[in-house]
Design a protein around this motif. Sequence first.
Motif, mmCIF file in Angstrom:
data_model
loop_
_atom_site.group_PDB
_atom_site.id
_atom_site.type_symbol
_atom_site.label_atom_id
_atom_site.label_comp_id
_atom_site.label_asym_id
_atom_site.label_seq_id
_atom_site.Cartn_x
_atom_site.Cartn_y
_atom_site.Cartn_z
ATOM 1 N N THR A 49 -2.811 0.668 -7.704
ATOM 2 C CA THR A 49 -1.592 -0.007 -6.597
ATOM 3 C C THR A 49 -0.075 -0.027 -7.216
ATOM 4 O O THR A 49 0.362 -0.047 -6.579
ATOM 5 C CB THR A 49 -2.103 -0.966 -6.080
ATOM 6 O OG1 THR A 49 -3.431 -0.895 -5.261
ATOM 7 C CG2 THR A 49 -1.153 -1.759 -4.835
ATOM 8 N N ARG A 135 6.915 2.643 1.015
ATOM 9 C CA ARG A 135 6.374 2.123 1.107
ATOM 10 C C ARG A 135 5.621 1.579 0.030
ATOM 11 O O ARG A 135 4.394 1.246 0.224
ATOM 12 C CB ARG A 135 5.575 2.807 1.642
ATOM 13 C CG ARG A 135 6.326 3.693 2.896
ATOM 14 C CD ARG A 135 5.945 2.734 4.168
ATOM 15 N NE ARG A 135 7.086 3.762 5.340
ATOM 16 C CZ ARG A 135 7.551 3.349 6.403
ATOM 17 N NH1 ARG A 135 8.107 1.567 6.422
ATOM 18 N NH2 ARG A 135 8.157 3.641 7.353
ATOM 19 N N PRO A 137 5.021 -1.336 -1.306
ATOM 20 C CA PRO A 137 4.549 -2.985 -1.152
ATOM 21 C C PRO A 137 3.168 -3.465 -0.080
ATOM 22 O O PRO A 137 2.488 -3.916 0.167
ATOM 23 C CB PRO A 137 5.680 -3.620 -0.481
ATOM 24 C CG PRO A 137 6.688 -3.128 -1.151
ATOM 25 C CD PRO A 137 6.492 -1.405 -1.375
ATOM 26 N N GLU A 138 3.367 -2.197 0.964
ATOM 27 C CA GLU A 138 2.344 -1.761 1.943
ATOM 28 C C GLU A 138 1.141 -1.429 1.685
ATOM 29 O O GLU A 138 0.065 -1.748 2.858
ATOM 30 C CB GLU A 138 3.637 -1.703 3.142
ATOM 31 C CG GLU A 138 3.442 -0.161 3.477
ATOM 32 C CD GLU A 138 4.361 -0.145 4.325
ATOM 33 O OE1 GLU A 138 3.958 0.620 5.474
ATOM 34 O OE2 GLU A 138 5.554 -0.386 4.017
ATOM 35 N N LEU A 139 1.281 -0.901 0.959
ATOM 36 C CA LEU A 139 -0.024 0.092 0.054
ATOM 37 C C LEU A 139 -0.990 0.124 -0.740
ATOM 38 O O LEU A 139 -0.217 -0.701 -2.308
ATOM 39 C CB LEU A 139 0.714 2.085 0.419
ATOM 40 C CG LEU A 139 1.474 2.412 1.627
ATOM 41 C CD1 LEU A 139 1.513 3.920 1.003
ATOM 42 C CD2 LEU A 139 0.323 2.564 2.253
ATOM 43 N N THR A 140 -2.316 0.162 -0.683
ATOM 44 C CA THR A 140 -2.787 -0.034 -1.883
ATOM 45 C C THR A 140 -3.527 1.755 -2.128
ATOM 46 O O THR A 140 -3.693 2.280 -0.977
ATOM 47 C CB THR A 140 -4.043 -0.613 -1.630
ATOM 48 O OG1 THR A 140 -3.701 -2.507 -1.057
ATOM 49 C CG2 THR A 140 -5.723 -0.960 -2.614
ATOM 50 N N PRO A 197 -3.655 0.736 3.948
ATOM 51 C CA PRO A 197 -3.114 -0.316 4.297
ATOM 52 C C PRO A 197 -4.054 -1.567 2.903
ATOM 53 O O PRO A 197 -4.765 -1.524 3.087
ATOM 54 C CB PRO A 197 -3.293 -1.377 5.543
ATOM 55 C CG PRO A 197 -3.312 0.385 5.626
ATOM 56 C CD PRO A 197 -4.136 1.425 5.752
ATOM 57 N N ASN A 198 -2.955 -2.710 2.865
ATOM 58 C CA ASN A 198 -3.527 -3.537 1.556
ATOM 59 C C ASN A 198 -4.587 -4.469 2.073
ATOM 60 O O ASN A 198 -5.178 -4.638 1.658
ATOM 61 C CB ASN A 198 -1.977 -4.515 1.418
ATOM 62 C CG ASN A 198 -1.010 -4.027 0.591
ATOM 63 O OD1 ASN A 198 -1.455 -2.916 -0.393
ATOM 64 N ND2 ASN A 198 -0.179 -4.423 0.463
ATOM 65 N N SER A 199 -4.178 -4.712 4.069
ATOM 66 C CA SER A 199 -5.087 -5.561 3.991
ATOM 67 C C SER A 199 -6.609 -5.297 3.942
ATOM 68 O O SER A 199 -7.392 -5.899 4.328
ATOM 69 C CB SER A 199 -4.858 -5.600 5.815
ATOM 70 O OG SER A 199 -5.272 -4.467 6.227
#
Length: 357
Positions: A49, A135, A137-140, A197-199
């Motif tokens: 990440t 992008r 910060p929002e991607l794993t 998405p990180n979630s």
Amino acid sequence: MKTTPLTARHRALGAKMVDYAGFEMPVQYSGLVDEHLTVRSKVGIFDLTHMGEFELTGPGALDTINMVASNDASTLQVGEIQYTCLTNERGGIIDDILVYRTEQGFLLVVNAANTAKDYAWIEQHLKPATQLVDRSPELTLIAIQGPKSAALVEEVLDLSVADLKNYTFMKPSYKGVNVLLSRTGYTGEDGFELYFPNSFAEELWDAFLNQGEKYGVKPIGLGARDTLRLEARMPLYGNDIDEDTTPLEAGLGRFVKLQKDFIGREVLLKQKEEGVQRKLVAFTMVDKGIPRQGYPILTLDGQQIGAVTSGTHSPSLDHPIGMGYVPVDSAKPETEIQVRIRKKLARAKIIKGRFLT
């Protein structure tokens, strides 16, 4: 230090954490050799990440990437991936990156330590009506690598990867969430990368570990990632390539398309016509000793001709290996050289191709 959405998982698994490119990252879990051999024989899971991802869209997206990068992105179809180098005016490598051709434009995957530098460079050369968005910060990003990776990916995502060729990607869903699944790898083994998405980071990480038990899956740290890529003779930015080395010197000429215009083209065109003065070579040690970055490389008569850029004791071969730049007349396969390891000189032999056949 920055963390990733999986930092808590790494700590819970007992990983040794280190600062890497400003991120707190796992360098090893069960041990470098054990993790390395797990990827060679079974399957490993990596948290990547910390890598950077940029979205490049708009009417000028193709012209932009083709101006800043050495390869020709116009040859890419949607769903295909290309390895390329961002080059400066001197032909030096600002970064080596992956370019994904999407329906909207391009997804650029860059090295963690170069994310800010790369963004600023590309932004500086944006063509009109072109958008560049970070992008990261929002991607794993997790990678599944090893001979059993395909079976594990198919089971977790409930799909077939039989038609997913090397350096291509698809966009499946996982529990209703869109995932970008690619097949590139950085280990010399079959491998997949998942962007999402990180979630969903912890849920997907746990799914791969739990469902992968039958395949012998283990979490893999940055230490084994480095030894794996070196065995596959893949360059590491900051070690083997940088802004003072060109793609031609580094043996990456096949990713340089001189028929198109790009930054640094004239320098590289001249270098190709005249021939490079030095080359990045791979070598195996003949005498005992492990070559480390910065150790001098010498001829057999004691003249220093270069320095080690990467070196380690190969877990797969159980033998020391390394890479470094030497003059062209000393770069032929089977040529014997010496490496100064601390105060002693140890003989080594230049090889052709990868360390692992």
